[in-house]
Write a protein that holds these residues in place. Structure first.
Motif, PDB file in Angstrom:
ATOM      1  N   THR A  70       0.526  -1.233   0.148  1.00 56.15           N
ATOM      2  CA  THR A  70      -0.156   0.003   0.222  1.00 56.15           C
ATOM      3  C   THR A  70       0.815   1.128   0.055  1.00 56.15           C
ATOM      4  O   THR A  70      -0.045   2.619  -0.168  1.00 56.15           O
ATOM      5  CB  THR A  70      -0.716   0.065   1.116  1.00 56.15           C
ATOM      6  N   TYR A  71       2.166   0.875  -0.013  1.00 56.81           N
ATOM      7  CA  TYR A  71       3.097   2.174  -0.352  1.00 56.81           C
ATOM      8  C   TYR A  71       3.873   2.683  -1.537  1.00 56.81           C
ATOM      9  O   TYR A  71       4.541   1.766  -2.353  1.00 56.81           O
ATOM     10  CB  TYR A  71       4.512   1.557   0.856  1.00 56.81           C
ATOM     11  N   SER A  72       3.661   3.796  -1.744  1.00 64.79           N
ATOM     12  CA  SER A  72       4.620   4.693  -2.329  1.00 64.79           C
ATOM     13  C   SER A  72       5.602   4.513  -1.698  1.00 64.79           C
ATOM     14  O   SER A  72       5.698   4.877  -1.161  1.00 64.79           O
ATOM     15  CB  SER A  72       3.888   5.207  -3.640  1.00 64.79           C
ATOM     16  N   ILE A  79      14.161  14.716  -5.235  1.00 66.89           N
ATOM     17  CA  ILE A  79      13.761  13.670  -5.982  1.00 66.89           C
ATOM     18  C   ILE A  79      14.256  12.704  -7.445  1.00 66.89           C
ATOM     19  O   ILE A  79      14.787  13.821  -8.123  1.00 66.89           O
ATOM     20  CB  ILE A  79      12.054  13.597  -5.977  1.00 66.89           C
ATOM     21  N   VAL A  80      14.860  11.574  -7.423  1.00 64.66           N
ATOM     22  CA  VAL A  80      15.387  11.122  -8.477  1.00 64.66           C
ATOM     23  C   VAL A  80      14.285  10.336  -9.803  1.00 64.66           C
ATOM     24  O   VAL A  80      14.121  10.092 -10.391  1.00 64.66           O
ATOM     25  CB  VAL A  80      16.540  10.500  -8.712  1.00 64.66           C
ATOM     26  N   ALA A  81      13.513   9.344  -7.962  1.00 63.69           N
ATOM     27  CA  ALA A  81      12.380   8.079  -9.369  1.00 63.69           C
ATOM     28  C   ALA A  81      10.936   7.849  -8.159  1.00 63.69           C
ATOM     29  O   ALA A  81      11.655   8.143  -6.671  1.00 63.69           O
ATOM     30  CB  ALA A  81      12.981   7.332 -10.258  1.00 63.69           C
ATOM     31  N   ALA A  82       9.822   7.862  -8.960  1.00 64.45           N
ATOM     32  CA  ALA A  82       9.146   7.373  -7.446  1.00 64.45           C
ATOM     33  C   ALA A  82       8.208   6.612  -8.565  1.00 64.45           C
ATOM     34  O   ALA A  82       8.477   6.146  -9.409  1.00 64.45           O
ATOM     35  CB  ALA A  82       7.825   8.135  -7.438  1.00 64.45           C
ATOM     36  N   ILE A  83       7.622   5.566  -7.705  1.00 68.48           N
ATOM     37  CA  ILE A  83       7.021   4.232  -8.025  1.00 68.48           C
ATOM     38  C   ILE A  83       5.446   4.048  -7.207  1.00 68.48           C
ATOM     39  O   ILE A  83       5.875   4.252  -5.921  1.00 68.48           O
ATOM     40  CB  ILE A  83       7.627   3.209  -7.728  1.00 68.48           C
ATOM     41  N   ASP A  84       4.314   3.905  -7.557  1.00 69.10           N
ATOM     42  CA  ASP A  84       3.257   3.847  -6.590  1.00 69.10           C
ATOM     43  C   ASP A  84       3.412   2.339  -5.926  1.00 69.10           C
ATOM     44  O   ASP A  84       3.529   1.747  -6.413  1.00 69.10           O
ATOM     45  CB  ASP A  84       2.197   4.216  -7.763  1.00 69.10           C
ATOM     46  N   TRP A  85       2.178   2.475  -5.248  1.00 73.47           N
ATOM     47  CA  TRP A  85       2.325   0.590  -4.556  1.00 73.47           C
ATOM     48  C   TRP A  85       1.874  -0.376  -5.103  1.00 73.47           C
ATOM     49  O   TRP A  85       2.703  -1.134  -4.586  1.00 73.47           O
ATOM     50  CB  TRP A  85       0.702   1.161  -3.630  1.00 73.47           C
ATOM     51  N   SER A  86       1.076   0.283  -6.506  1.00 73.57           N
ATOM     52  CA  SER A  86       1.054  -1.345  -7.678  1.00 73.57           C
ATOM     53  C   SER A  86       2.151  -1.757  -8.413  1.00 73.57           C
ATOM     54  O   SER A  86       1.835  -2.207  -9.088  1.00 73.57           O
ATOM     55  CB  SER A  86      -0.111  -1.249  -8.371  1.00 73.57           C
TER      56      SER A  86
END
Length: 123
Positions: free
Chosen positions: A31-33, A47-54
């Motif tokens: 459930t965490y991004s 920020i460098v990169a991010a990803i959602d929970w899925s």
């Protein structure tokens, strides 16, 4: 309590590759991004990169687009940052951060942080 622990940093020559890992102790990791940030000496953490929970929605900063890839393995409670074609300007402490819900691009969006891992790229 959510704990975030980064690993995989080190010294690499320009043009080389590294893979950072971020292990998260959370019962509901899926459930965490997650976000990867970096901070060079005397500069702000960005920020460098991010990803959602899925894992279906990702973001990469323009400076790393096409070179860095973020991914996650929810079965292992781990997020990765594959860094290719590294440049000296990528030298920084890299931090992993977690938040519930959709990913954000600001440090203020993330309540949980790791201690950071140093990445040094020599020319």
């Amino acid at each position: 309590q959510v704990q975030v622990v980064e690993s995989g940093g080190g010294l690499v020559q320009a043009g080389g590759s590294l893979r950072l890992s971020c292990a998260v102790s959370a019962r509901t990791f899926s459930t965490y991004s997650m976000g990867w940030f970096r901070q060079a000496p005397g500069k702000e953490r960005t920020i460098v990169a991010a990803i959602d929970w899925s894992g279906t929605s990702t973001y990469s900063a323009d400076s790393v687009k096409g070179r860095f890839t973020i991914s996650r393995d929810n079965a292992k409670n781990t997020v990765y940052l594959q860094m290719n074609t590294l440049k000296p300007e990528d030298t920084a402490v890299y931090y992993c951060a977690a938040r519930v819900g959709n990913w954000g691009s600001s440090t203020r969006d993330y309540p949980y942080w790791g201690q950071g891992t140093q990445v040094t790229v020599s020319s």
